[in-house]
Scaffold this motif. Sequence first.
Motif: not given
Length: 324
Positions: A117, A155, A159, A180, A183-184, A292, A294, A296, A318
């Motif tokens: 990350q 992404i 965030q 996705a 989810e983010e 954070r 993401r 893939s 991501g």
Amino acid sequence: MKAMVCERFGGPEVLALRDVPDPPPPAPDEIQVRIEARGVQYVDVLMLAGQYQFRPEPPFIPGGEAAGHVVAVGSAVRDFAVGDPVMSRHRLGAFAELGNAKAGLCDRVPDGLTMAQAGVFRGAYTTAYHALLQRGRMRAGEWVLVHGAAGGIGIAAIQMAKAFGAHVIATAGSDAKRAACLEEGADHAIDYRNGFVDQVKALTGGRGVDIVYDPIGDKVAEESLRCLAWGGRLLILGFLGGGPTSIRSNYLLIKGIDAVGVRIGGLNEADPALAAANMKALVALAEQGKLRPRISHSFRLDQAAEALQAVIDRRVIGKAVLLR
């Protein structure tokens, strides 16, 4: 050391794994990093093709962002020691086992981030932070429309906007990518391919959004102007849709819209102190668990061509990363 070398201009196939000399000892203001993770960016695709504004001549080692451990420090460096885990920024050379970087362009890996990350963190989040908060003047409660929302900087924008209290409408072209985005943290995720103005207006009660975050350009940028509320800001980050748009100035006039260019490389060159301060703020947000990356797709260093092809084919959600 081993490195992926661009041996001529072209597509990902121009990369070859080669044994090359280790970098020299770091200069007084540099550190040397044993690189364990490298971000794969669309910028790398453009650079291989000779189409980026910074155009190194082959042979060269691509790669601009990485993470690893310090193995040597320059004589003037006081903030890092051998063994420290760091996120490093490189003008070139991250697609290698070792790399030198200016110490002022490096940061310790935030608590809670994996090395993978950390390797993909810098480019996406510095772009989203500068775009939304500084160029876009985003405030809590505003509506933000994020195009290309399942990509790396998309992404990151979702965030970032949520961390600062905005409402987010994400656009993406597949069910998996829209899932996705939700989810983010996106409040809504919509399919943009058959037009999105009516969907955006319905979700905002007819008012429209305050900010459009647009790395796509072309027809998407043109339609985005119709989605903006009075005093809205169109943030122009790139042209993945095939090229720039011809912005109709009457839309800007009638609705008081700002069309704002965003280029993180320009910020790094023009105001390095602000760029460094932004990165410190981002590290703090990451340590609070608000940011954070993401990932893939993970590849080995010798699979860099496959990683870049995955970016070109828009299979990545991501970020993609090259490990060891």
